[in-house]
Motif scaffolding. Structure first.
Motif, PDB file in Angstrom:
ATOM      1  N   PHE A  61      12.830  -1.460   0.565  1.00  0.00           N
ATOM      2  CA  PHE A  61      12.588  -2.761   1.184  1.00  0.00           C
ATOM      3  C   PHE A  61      13.680  -3.764   0.823  1.00  0.00           C
ATOM      4  O   PHE A  61      14.322  -3.651  -0.218  1.00  0.00           O
ATOM      5  N   LEU A  85       3.838   1.145   8.881  1.00  0.00           N
ATOM      6  CA  LEU A  85       3.489  -0.115   8.229  1.00  0.00           C
ATOM      7  C   LEU A  85       3.175  -1.146   9.306  1.00  0.00           C
ATOM      8  O   LEU A  85       2.435  -2.099   9.083  1.00  0.00           O
ATOM      9  N   ALA A 137       3.390   0.435  -2.178  1.00  0.00           N
ATOM     10  CA  ALA A 137       2.395   1.416  -2.616  1.00  0.00           C
ATOM     11  C   ALA A 137       1.897   2.252  -1.436  1.00  0.00           C
ATOM     12  O   ALA A 137       1.751   3.471  -1.539  1.00  0.00           O
ATOM     13  N   ILE A 138       1.655   1.583  -0.317  1.00  0.00           N
ATOM     14  CA  ILE A 138       1.184   2.309   0.871  1.00  0.00           C
ATOM     15  C   ILE A 138       2.253   3.292   1.329  1.00  0.00           C
ATOM     16  O   ILE A 138       1.967   4.453   1.624  1.00  0.00           O
ATOM     17  N   ALA A 139       3.502   2.825   1.338  1.00  0.00           N
ATOM     18  CA  ALA A 139       4.596   3.696   1.770  1.00  0.00           C
ATOM     19  C   ALA A 139       4.724   4.907   0.847  1.00  0.00           C
ATOM     20  O   ALA A 139       5.189   5.958   1.247  1.00  0.00           O
ATOM     21  N   GLN A 140       4.291   4.742  -0.407  1.00  0.00           N
ATOM     22  CA  GLN A 140       4.354   5.869  -1.344  1.00  0.00           C
ATOM     23  C   GLN A 140       3.115   6.749  -1.279  1.00  0.00           C
ATOM     24  O   GLN A 140       2.979   7.685  -2.050  1.00  0.00           O
ATOM     25  N   GLY A 141       2.207   6.420  -0.390  1.00  0.00           N
ATOM     26  CA  GLY A 141       1.058   7.287  -0.163  1.00  0.00           C
ATOM     27  C   GLY A 141      -0.155   7.003  -1.034  1.00  0.00           C
ATOM     28  O   GLY A 141      -1.074   7.814  -1.100  1.00  0.00           O
ATOM     29  N   VAL A 199      -0.340  10.011  -6.953  1.00  0.00           N
ATOM     30  CA  VAL A 199      -0.417  10.415  -5.550  1.00  0.00           C
ATOM     31  C   VAL A 199      -0.133  11.911  -5.420  1.00  0.00           C
ATOM     32  O   VAL A 199      -0.906  12.660  -4.837  1.00  0.00           O
ATOM     33  N   ALA A 257      -1.370   8.929   4.927  1.00  0.00           N
ATOM     34  CA  ALA A 257      -0.646   9.027   3.656  1.00  0.00           C
ATOM     35  C   ALA A 257       0.084  10.366   3.559  1.00  0.00           C
ATOM     36  O   ALA A 257       1.180  10.455   3.008  1.00  0.00           O
ATOM     37  N   ARG A 302       3.155  10.268   5.625  1.00  0.00           N
ATOM     38  CA  ARG A 302       4.104   9.337   5.003  1.00  0.00           C
ATOM     39  C   ARG A 302       4.859   9.956   3.834  1.00  0.00           C
ATOM     40  O   ARG A 302       5.920   9.454   3.455  1.00  0.00           O
ATOM     41  N   GLU A 359       2.777  -2.924   0.281  1.00  0.00           N
ATOM     42  CA  GLU A 359       3.469  -2.091   1.270  1.00  0.00           C
ATOM     43  C   GLU A 359       4.215  -0.964   0.581  1.00  0.00           C
ATOM     44  O   GLU A 359       4.229   0.175   1.057  1.00  0.00           O
ATOM     45  N   TRP A 417       6.950  -2.898  -8.889  1.00  0.00           N
ATOM     46  CA  TRP A 417       5.696  -3.380  -9.483  1.00  0.00           C
ATOM     47  C   TRP A 417       6.004  -3.973 -10.853  1.00  0.00           C
ATOM     48  O   TRP A 417       6.375  -3.254 -11.780  1.00  0.00           O
ATOM     49  N   ASN A 438       7.113   4.416   9.672  1.00  0.00           N
ATOM     50  CA  ASN A 438       6.117   4.904   8.704  1.00  0.00           C
ATOM     51  C   ASN A 438       4.773   4.189   8.852  1.00  0.00           C
ATOM     52  O   ASN A 438       3.948   4.193   7.946  1.00  0.00           O
TER      53      ASN A 438
END
Lengths: 255, 221
Positions: A96, A55, B121-125, A118, A86, A89, B119, A102, A53
């Protein structure tokens, strides 16, 4: 015409500071397939997953998700903009090792956040979808709790719900149980097993041998950035072609 | 008429000063927090060339007495053709000065935020601005609430300097009453009371943030 693989990786290579961690990796994952990636630590398995993806940015090679290139423009080979990236993705969900919830948001909002900000869902729709996935992982009754109050297993189940709620085509798991106390591993694996029987396409970096044996369709063994074995679990665990895998499996038995 | 009675009779002057101080403080607090956040966001942005001038700006502000900046904007800038009212000069000076501090406070906490959260957050777009607003900034505010509250109190106290560029705030009110009736002791005691009141209200606000933080496990701020 052969079926198009959901994920196709070709000639993938990646170095960190001149040290090669992945070399010419090829892998195809069909829709609904569960692929376990095994290997000792430092073998490059997490890097491989993180490249899928984007990263991590690979040095060479190409990755396609349902035929769609990730990371680089197909025609120009130039890097994609963040927005384009994005968009690709959204087909990939990622879980992870360290959960990465969060902490300032409660369980429900951890799941709805990306749905609202998003994907642009209405709040009520986002909540409804989030609750459905929290229910699926057995965390619906903790919707109002904050991550700090959850056990590791519960956190990871929320993280799985968060990824699932985006309705990705492929789920990527980066050692999802490695940070858990032994007695909490089972609850996470059982959620993952349910997903596999529901037909989710999953790529899992793991140290859980039994899980890899029972759930995978394909087992991949990485050693120093090279795939040295790629076979069905029956073959992998009973009559592996390579001597290295045989040794790896024996060590696992001893421990 | 006792000195206190004189002050009571001129209470409108105090109220006007109090209102002005509160207004200037509120506007400057909000704007300098926004500026601080914007500075932080820009410094970690995709344009590395922006980083150095922003860094220089922040350090330049931090190494400067606030009074000089207020002087410069109100008395100095007109000589190069930039004229502002006392209010404009005062608020601008407060915002730039304290914005730099806010940026520095937020940055200190930003460094220690785990990269895994980003990461995820980025992975979630998430786009960069959305991630900053929804995931990063709220946590930084909760983590730095103590220092942040401190900085707000310093900002409040710095509004008193604006008396020297003719802003009619609280200190100016006390100043004028004390010189009109020659009762400095009483006049200044009254404004001290006003400053304390605002500070105590601020502390309450920070305590409220603290409760939000504690519920989420942000205890070590």
């Amino acid at each position: 015409m052969p079926e198009q693989p959901e994920v196709s990786i070709r000639n993938l290579s990646k170095s960190f500071d001149g040290i090669e961690v992945l070399r010419d990796v090829d892998l195809e994952v069909k829709s609904g397939e569960v692929v376990s990636i095994l290997g000792s630590s430092g073998s490059g398995k997490s890097t491989l997953l993180r490249c899928i993806n984007w990263l991590e940015t690979p040095d060479r090679g190409e990755i396609r998700i349902n035929g769609e290139r990730i990371g680089l423009q197909d025609k120009t080979q130039k890097p994609m903009s963040r927005r384009e990236l994005a968009k690709v993705r959204t087909q990939l969900g990622m879980v992870f090792q360290s959960f990465n919830l969060w902490p300032h948001l409660n369980v429900l909002r951890n799941v709805t956040e990306a749905l609202i900000y998003v994907q642009g869902l209405k709040k009520s729709d986002a909540v409804e979808r989030a609750m459905a996935f929290l229910h699926k992982v057995g965390m619906a009754e903790k919707a109002a709790s904050y991550p700090a109050t959850l056990s590791g297993g519960q956190k990871q189940r929320v993280a799985i719900a968060r990824a699932l709620a985006m309705q990705p085509k492929v789920m990527l798991f980066d050692e999802p149980t490695s940070a858990l106390d032994p007695e909490l591993v089972g609850e996470v694996l059982s959620v993952m097993k349910d997903l596999s029987s529901e037909g989710y396409t999953m790529i899992i970096v793991t140290h859980e041998m039994d899980f890899a044996r029972n759930v995978s369709d394909q087992v991949v063994f990485l050693e120093k950035g090279i795939i040295i074995e790629k076979s069905a679990p029956e073959i992998f665990f009973h009559s592996p072609r390579s001597e290295r895998v045989r040794r790896f499996l024996e060590l696992d038995k001893v421990v | 008429m006792s000195n206190w009675e004189i002050l009571w009779a001129s209470r409108d002057v105090f109220w006007q000063g109090f209102g002005n101080t509160l207004t200037i403080f509120s506007i400057s607090a909000v704007l300098s927090f926004l500026l601080g956040s914007l500075l932080l966001f820009s410094m970690e942005g995709v344009r590395p060339r922006l980083k150095i001038p922003l860094r220089i700006f922040i350090d330049a502000m931090r190494m400067l007495p606030f009074l000089i900046l207020a002087y410069l904007f109100y008395y100095g800038l007109p000589s190069v053709g930039i004229r502002m009212t006392a209010w404009q000069a005062g608020v601008l000076a407060l915002v730039l000065y304290h914005g730099a501090y806010f940026a520095e406070i937020l940055r200190g906490s930003r460094i220690t935020l785990s990269s895994g959260q980003e990461e995820a957050a980025i992975a979630q777009g998430f786009s960069r601005p959305t991630m900053f607003l929804r995931i990063i900034l709220p946590q930084l505010v909760l983590r730095t609430r103590g220092v942040m509250g401190n900085q707000l109190i310093i900002l409040l106290k710095d509004t008193a300097f604006l008396v020297i560029i003719t802003v009619r705030e609280l200190t100016a009110a006390a100043n004028s009453l004390s010189s009109t009736y020659f009762i400095p002791m009483e006049a200044f005691i009254v404004v001290i009371g006003f400053y304390w009141m605002i500070s105590l209200a601020l502390e309450q606000g920070i305590r409220f943030l603290g409760r939000i933080g504690e519920k989420r496990g942000f205890n070590n701020a």
